[in-house]
Design a protein around this motif. Structure first.
Motif, PDB file in Angstrom:
ATOM      1  N   PRO A  17      30.883  69.758  -6.439  1.00 41.57           N
ATOM      2  CA  PRO A  17      31.852  70.144  -5.395  1.00 41.57           C
ATOM      3  C   PRO A  17      31.672  69.273  -4.153  1.00 41.57           C
ATOM      4  O   PRO A  17      30.556  68.981  -3.740  1.00 41.57           O
ATOM      5  CB  PRO A  17      31.492  71.605  -5.103  1.00 41.57           C
ATOM      6  CG  PRO A  17      30.703  72.060  -6.289  1.00 41.57           C
ATOM      7  CD  PRO A  17      29.966  70.859  -6.785  1.00 41.57           C
ATOM      8  N   GLN A  18      32.772  68.864  -3.561  1.00 38.52           N
ATOM      9  CA  GLN A  18      32.715  68.049  -2.351  1.00 38.52           C
ATOM     10  C   GLN A  18      32.473  68.894  -1.106  1.00 38.52           C
ATOM     11  O   GLN A  18      32.018  68.397  -0.090  1.00 38.52           O
ATOM     12  CB  GLN A  18      34.017  67.257  -2.197  1.00 38.52           C
ATOM     13  CG  GLN A  18      34.250  66.263  -3.323  1.00 38.52           C
ATOM     14  CD  GLN A  18      33.054  65.322  -3.489  1.00 38.52           C
ATOM     15  OE1 GLN A  18      32.837  64.445  -2.668  1.00 38.52           O
ATOM     16  NE2 GLN A  18      32.284  65.507  -4.544  1.00 38.52           N
ATOM     17  N   GLU A  19      32.803  70.166  -1.200  1.00 39.38           N
ATOM     18  CA  GLU A  19      32.550  71.095  -0.099  1.00 39.38           C
ATOM     19  C   GLU A  19      31.779  72.293  -0.660  1.00 39.38           C
ATOM     20  O   GLU A  19      32.378  73.216  -1.209  1.00 39.38           O
ATOM     21  CB  GLU A  19      33.858  71.566   0.532  1.00 39.38           C
ATOM     22  CG  GLU A  19      34.696  70.444   1.136  1.00 39.38           C
ATOM     23  CD  GLU A  19      36.006  70.950   1.700  1.00 39.38           C
ATOM     24  OE1 GLU A  19      36.057  72.115   2.144  1.00 39.38           O
ATOM     25  OE2 GLU A  19      36.984  70.192   1.683  1.00 39.38           O
ATOM     26  N   PRO A  20      30.450  72.296  -0.571  1.00 38.46           N
ATOM     27  CA  PRO A  20      29.627  73.355  -1.166  1.00 38.46           C
ATOM     28  C   PRO A  20      30.021  74.760  -0.732  1.00 38.46           C
ATOM     29  O   PRO A  20      29.896  75.710  -1.502  1.00 38.46           O
ATOM     30  CB  PRO A  20      28.209  73.007  -0.694  1.00 38.46           C
ATOM     31  CG  PRO A  20      28.247  71.528  -0.462  1.00 38.46           C
ATOM     32  CD  PRO A  20      29.627  71.247   0.059  1.00 38.46           C
ATOM     33  N   ASN A  21      30.524  74.913   0.496  1.00 37.24           N
ATOM     34  CA  ASN A  21      30.878  76.264   0.956  1.00 37.24           C
ATOM     35  C   ASN A  21      32.079  76.828   0.209  1.00 37.24           C
ATOM     36  O   ASN A  21      32.336  78.031   0.234  1.00 37.24           O
ATOM     37  CB  ASN A  21      31.128  76.277   2.465  1.00 37.24           C
ATOM     38  CG  ASN A  21      32.264  75.357   2.880  1.00 37.24           C
ATOM     39  OD1 ASN A  21      32.641  74.454   2.145  1.00 37.24           O
ATOM     40  ND2 ASN A  21      32.815  75.599   4.062  1.00 37.24           N
ATOM     41  N   GLN A  22      32.846  75.948  -0.487  1.00 32.35           N
ATOM     42  CA  GLN A  22      33.941  76.459  -1.306  1.00 32.35           C
ATOM     43  C   GLN A  22      33.432  77.389  -2.397  1.00 32.35           C
ATOM     44  O   GLN A  22      34.063  78.392  -2.719  1.00 32.35           O
ATOM     45  CB  GLN A  22      34.699  75.295  -1.964  1.00 32.35           C
ATOM     46  CG  GLN A  22      35.616  74.519  -1.042  1.00 32.35           C
ATOM     47  CD  GLN A  22      36.366  73.443  -1.799  1.00 32.35           C
ATOM     48  OE1 GLN A  22      35.769  72.685  -2.562  1.00 32.35           O
ATOM     49  NE2 GLN A  22      37.664  73.365  -1.600  1.00 32.35           N
ATOM     50  N   ILE A  23      32.293  77.043  -2.974  1.00 28.97           N
ATOM     51  CA  ILE A  23      31.741  77.834  -4.071  1.00 28.97           C
ATOM     52  C   ILE A  23      31.350  79.218  -3.599  1.00 28.97           C
ATOM     53  O   ILE A  23      31.601  80.223  -4.278  1.00 28.97           O
ATOM     54  CB  ILE A  23      30.530  77.117  -4.700  1.00 28.97           C
ATOM     55  CG1 ILE A  23      30.941  75.709  -5.170  1.00 28.97           C
ATOM     56  CG2 ILE A  23      29.969  77.912  -5.847  1.00 28.97           C
ATOM     57  CD1 ILE A  23      32.091  75.684  -6.127  1.00 28.97           C
ATOM     58  N   GLU A  24      30.757  79.306  -2.430  1.00 30.87           N
ATOM     59  CA  GLU A  24      30.356  80.610  -1.898  1.00 30.87           C
ATOM     60  C   GLU A  24      31.584  81.470  -1.620  1.00 30.87           C
ATOM     61  O   GLU A  24      31.576  82.673  -1.874  1.00 30.87           O
ATOM     62  CB  GLU A  24      29.534  80.430  -0.620  1.00 30.87           C
ATOM     63  CG  GLU A  24      29.064  81.750  -0.008  1.00 30.87           C
ATOM     64  CD  GLU A  24      28.346  82.655  -1.002  1.00 30.87           C
ATOM     65  OE1 GLU A  24      28.573  83.884  -0.945  1.00 30.87           O
ATOM     66  OE2 GLU A  24      27.580  82.153  -1.842  1.00 30.87           O
TER      67      GLU A  24
END
Length: 212
Positions: free
Chosen positions: A64-71
């Protein structure tokens, strides 16, 4: 009752056939991201077979390019929200090229109360930009080079699939990607270009992959 059961089996088989023929990388994962089922296009991104991906976490394969998307997605799933969740991702494909695209996770289940599975679809947007001081990517990855060597020796698609451990659809997927990348009109031209680009060793029989 028997007719209902038989009808269910028929439709399940049709659905699996359709799943295998989708040209985009697709997988069914559990709520934690572990792959339950993958189609040949998904496996071809890694130069492997669909069965070998079972149990692996899809986010170990796609970065993922934006780790906070997963959360945010995990939080939404805990609340049993059923929206579509797109994630910008990168990955190192079997041909050695870094690619980028959009991974979409759709929660699916038989009922609102049931814990959802995730239908994961990857839309390939292209190759990652290569910095000016980086070495050029190889013309073909190991899996592609092996396929080309077998084709140069006269192997059919079915035999290539057996020799490489891929499915027939997986082999076709690799050849389609190579044809698009090299601008080749057919398999004869693919083999000719493989020799011209140094992927295959000239003057050797049976054909061998070059050390490039």
């Amino acid at each position: 009752m028997e007719s209902v059961r038989a009808s269910g089996v028929i439709w399940r088989n049709r659905a699996l056939t359709l799943f295998d023929r989708i040209p985009m990388p697709v997988a069914v994962c559990d709520v934690y991201g572990a792959i339950v089922l993958a189609n040949p296009a998904m496996a071809a991104e890694w130069g492997t077979t669909p069965g070998s991906l079972r149990g692996q976490n899809v986010l170990d394969r796609f970065r993922p390019q934006e780790p906070n998307q997963i959360e945010r997605i995990a939080h939404a799933l805990r609340l049993r929200h059923r929206s579509r969740y797109p994630v910008s991702v990168r990955w190192d494909a079997a041909d050695g090229v870094c690619r980028h695209g959009e991974l979409t996770a759709d929660p699916v289940s038989d009922s609102v109360e049931a814990t959802p599975a995730l239908l994961v679809v990857v839309r390939v947007l292209g190759d990652c930009p290569v910095p000016d001081d980086s070495a050029a990517a190889p013309p073909a990855g190991p899996a592609e080079a092996r396929i080309l060597a077998l084709l140069a020796g006269g192997a059919t698609t079915a035999r290539v699939a057996r020799e490489t451990g891929l499915t027939v659809d997986g082999v076709t997927y690799h050849l389609r990607r190579l044809s698009a990348r090299w601008g080749a009109a057919n398999r004869t031209e693919l083999v000719a270009r493989a020799y011209a680009l140094g992927v295959l060793t000239p003057g050797v029989w049976p054909p061998e992959v070059a050390d490039y």
